[in-house]
Design a protein around this motif. Sequence first.
Motif, PDB file in Angstrom:
ATOM      1  N   LEU A   1      16.804 -11.763  -4.801  1.00 28.21           N
ATOM      2  CA  LEU A   1      16.006 -11.790  -6.031  1.00 28.21           C
ATOM      3  C   LEU A   1      14.902 -12.849  -6.030  1.00 28.21           C
ATOM      4  N   PRO A   2      15.138 -14.094  -5.585  1.00 28.71           N
ATOM      5  CA  PRO A   2      14.010 -15.044  -5.547  1.00 28.71           C
ATOM      6  C   PRO A   2      12.912 -14.625  -4.567  1.00 28.71           C
ATOM      7  N   LEU A   3      13.287 -14.062  -3.418  1.00 29.61           N
ATOM      8  CA  LEU A   3      12.263 -13.579  -2.488  1.00 29.61           C
ATOM      9  C   LEU A   3      11.498 -12.398  -3.084  1.00 29.61           C
ATOM     10  N   SER A   4      12.185 -11.549  -3.826  1.00 29.88           N
ATOM     11  CA  SER A   4      11.510 -10.445  -4.510  1.00 29.88           C
ATOM     12  C   SER A   4      10.572 -10.964  -5.589  1.00 29.88           C
ATOM     13  N   ALA A   5      10.981 -12.020  -6.275  1.00 25.35           N
ATOM     14  CA  ALA A   5      10.109 -12.615  -7.295  1.00 25.35           C
ATOM     15  C   ALA A   5       8.839 -13.175  -6.659  1.00 25.35           C
ATOM     16  N   LEU A   6       8.979 -13.829  -5.515  1.00 24.81           N
ATOM     17  CA  LEU A   6       7.790 -14.317  -4.803  1.00 24.81           C
ATOM     18  C   LEU A   6       6.897 -13.169  -4.366  1.00 24.81           C
ATOM     19  N   TRP A   7       7.504 -12.088  -3.912  1.00 28.15           N
ATOM     20  CA  TRP A   7       6.742 -10.926  -3.470  1.00 28.15           C
ATOM     21  C   TRP A   7       5.987 -10.300  -4.644  1.00 28.15           C
ATOM     22  N   VAL A   8       6.649 -10.107  -5.765  1.00 26.81           N
ATOM     23  CA  VAL A   8       5.997  -9.534  -6.946  1.00 26.81           C
ATOM     24  C   VAL A   8       4.906 -10.474  -7.455  1.00 26.81           C
ATOM     25  N   ALA A   9       5.129 -11.776  -7.377  1.00 30.07           N
ATOM     26  CA  ALA A   9       4.115 -12.738  -7.822  1.00 30.07           C
ATOM     27  C   ALA A   9       2.871 -12.687  -6.945  1.00 30.07           C
ATOM     28  N   SER A  10       3.000 -12.210  -5.708  1.00 29.08           N
ATOM     29  CA  SER A  10       1.840 -12.152  -4.817  1.00 29.08           C
ATOM     30  C   SER A  10       0.970 -10.918  -5.048  1.00 29.08           C
ATOM     31  N   PHE A  11       1.404  -9.985  -5.880  1.00 29.77           N
ATOM     32  CA  PHE A  11       0.632  -8.761  -6.111  1.00 29.77           C
ATOM     33  C   PHE A  11      -0.667  -9.066  -6.831  1.00 29.77           C
ATOM     34  N   ASP A  12      -1.706  -8.339  -6.471  1.00 27.41           N
ATOM     35  CA  ASP A  12      -2.953  -8.391  -7.221  1.00 27.41           C
ATOM     36  C   ASP A  12      -2.805  -7.508  -8.450  1.00 27.41           C
ATOM     37  N   THR A  13      -3.383  -7.960  -9.546  1.00 31.28           N
ATOM     38  CA  THR A  13      -3.345  -7.172 -10.772  1.00 31.28           C
ATOM     39  C   THR A  13      -4.758  -6.952 -11.272  1.00 31.28           C
ATOM     40  N   TYR A  14      -4.889  -6.108 -12.258  1.00 32.14           N
ATOM     41  CA  TYR A  14      -6.187  -5.895 -12.891  1.00 32.14           C
ATOM     42  C   TYR A  14      -6.654  -7.143 -13.626  1.00 32.14           C
ATOM     43  N   TYR A  15      -5.728  -8.034 -13.910  1.00 38.83           N
ATOM     44  CA  TYR A  15      -6.049  -9.200 -14.717  1.00 38.83           C
ATOM     45  C   TYR A  15      -6.360 -10.423 -13.869  1.00 38.83           C
ATOM     46  N   GLY A  16      -6.281 -10.300 -12.543  1.00 41.31           N
ATOM     47  CA  GLY A  16      -6.640 -11.392 -11.649  1.00 41.31           C
ATOM     48  C   GLY A  16      -5.663 -12.546 -11.642  1.00 41.31           C
ATOM     49  N   GLN A  17      -4.386 -12.302 -11.944  1.00 38.23           N
ATOM     50  CA  GLN A  17      -3.389 -13.379 -11.947  1.00 38.23           C
ATOM     51  C   GLN A  17      -2.968 -13.726 -10.556  1.00 38.23           C
TER      52      GLN A  17
ATOM     53  N   PHE B   1      -0.440  -3.266 -11.288  1.00 35.16           N
ATOM     54  CA  PHE B   1      -0.634  -3.759  -9.929  1.00 35.16           C
ATOM     55  C   PHE B   1      -1.714  -2.945  -9.217  1.00 35.16           C
ATOM     56  N   THR B   2      -2.480  -3.600  -8.378  1.00 32.85           N
ATOM     57  CA  THR B   2      -3.569  -2.919  -7.668  1.00 32.85           C
ATOM     58  C   THR B   2      -3.421  -3.042  -6.159  1.00 32.85           C
ATOM     59  N   GLU B   3      -2.211  -3.139  -5.644  1.00 35.07           N
ATOM     60  CA  GLU B   3      -1.998  -3.283  -4.210  1.00 35.07           C
ATOM     61  C   GLU B   3      -2.484  -2.047  -3.467  1.00 35.07           C
ATOM     62  N   ASP B   4      -3.053  -2.256  -2.285  1.00 35.73           N
ATOM     63  CA  ASP B   4      -3.572  -1.150  -1.490  1.00 35.73           C
ATOM     64  C   ASP B   4      -2.491  -0.153  -1.103  1.00 35.73           C
ATOM     65  N   TRP B   5      -1.283  -0.624  -0.815  1.00 36.58           N
ATOM     66  CA  TRP B   5      -0.228   0.288  -0.384  1.00 36.58           C
ATOM     67  C   TRP B   5       0.297   1.159  -1.522  1.00 36.58           C
ATOM     68  N   MET B   6      -0.090   0.836  -2.760  1.00 36.57           N
ATOM     69  CA  MET B   6       0.330   1.674  -3.891  1.00 36.57           C
ATOM     70  C   MET B   6      -0.618   2.836  -4.124  1.00 36.57           C
ATOM     71  N   GLY B   7      -1.762   2.832  -3.482  1.00 40.42           N
ATOM     72  CA  GLY B   7      -2.735   3.858  -3.799  1.00 40.42           C
ATOM     73  C   GLY B   7      -3.452   3.494  -5.082  1.00 40.42           C
ATOM     74  N   TYR B   8      -4.056   4.444  -5.727  1.00 38.65           N
ATOM     75  CA  TYR B   8      -4.752   4.179  -6.985  1.00 38.65           C
ATOM     76  C   TYR B   8      -3.751   4.255  -8.122  1.00 38.65           C
ATOM     77  N   PRO B   9      -3.481   3.150  -8.805  1.00 38.24           N
ATOM     78  CA  PRO B   9      -2.431   3.150  -9.819  1.00 38.24           C
ATOM     79  C   PRO B   9      -2.847   3.709 -11.177  1.00 38.24           C
ATOM     80  N   GLY B  10      -4.090   4.042 -11.371  1.00 35.37           N
ATOM     81  CA  GLY B  10      -4.491   4.616 -12.648  1.00 35.37           C
ATOM     82  C   GLY B  10      -5.251   3.622 -13.501  1.00 35.37           C
ATOM     83  N   MET B  11      -5.396   3.954 -14.738  1.00 37.74           N
ATOM     84  CA  MET B  11      -6.171   3.136 -15.663  1.00 37.74           C
ATOM     85  C   MET B  11      -5.431   1.835 -15.972  1.00 37.74           C
ATOM     86  N   MET B  12      -6.200   0.813 -16.325  1.00 34.24           N
ATOM     87  CA  MET B  12      -5.623  -0.473 -16.673  1.00 34.24           C
ATOM     88  C   MET B  12      -4.814  -0.355 -17.960  1.00 34.24           C
TER      89      MET B  12
END
Length: 162
Positions: free
Chosen positions: A146-162, A93-104
């Motif tokens: 859990l379904p709201l959490s699934a929607l939240w996790v699905a909204s995250f930006d990733t290194y893979y552009g999903q 995940f590459t969310e801004d609130w996570m800071g720099y998550p490290g290498m892909m």
Amino acid sequence: GGIWWGMGAAILFFGLAFLCCWAMALVGLGYAVSVLWRGRGQRWVRADGSPFARLVLPAPAFLRFDRALAVGAFLGDLWLVSAVVVLGADGIFTEDWMGYPGMMDPAGQGYQAQMVGLLRSAAWWSGAAALLGRCWTTAVVQLSVLPLSALWVASFDTYYGQ
């Protein structure tokens, strides 16, 4: 300064939830079992009213068990969501609130989709089990958190552009 404090607080929250909520969920489940055990001599089904009302409105002893079980289920859900976030923060995940998550992480391309599927299926299975057991509060918790959490996790930006 303020944005870095917010990012640190969010990661600290999810990190602590990942480390501690499984134990708190087990304590909550143990408490629910103790409520069930203490209420074994009491009525679990109301004696008055129509059969539909007796089915929908459980007795007070059963409602106490349902509330205790709902708290344990909520803590277990918080642990599961925290595990998804903490493990995904390490290179997926590459969310801004996570800071720099490290290498892909080259093996993590399907991680987000798999975790969304896990959260959704956990919601439906646990919610269905709670409905079958007439634990209405627990079912509402499972079918909302859990379904709201699934929607939240699905909204995250990733290194893979999903």
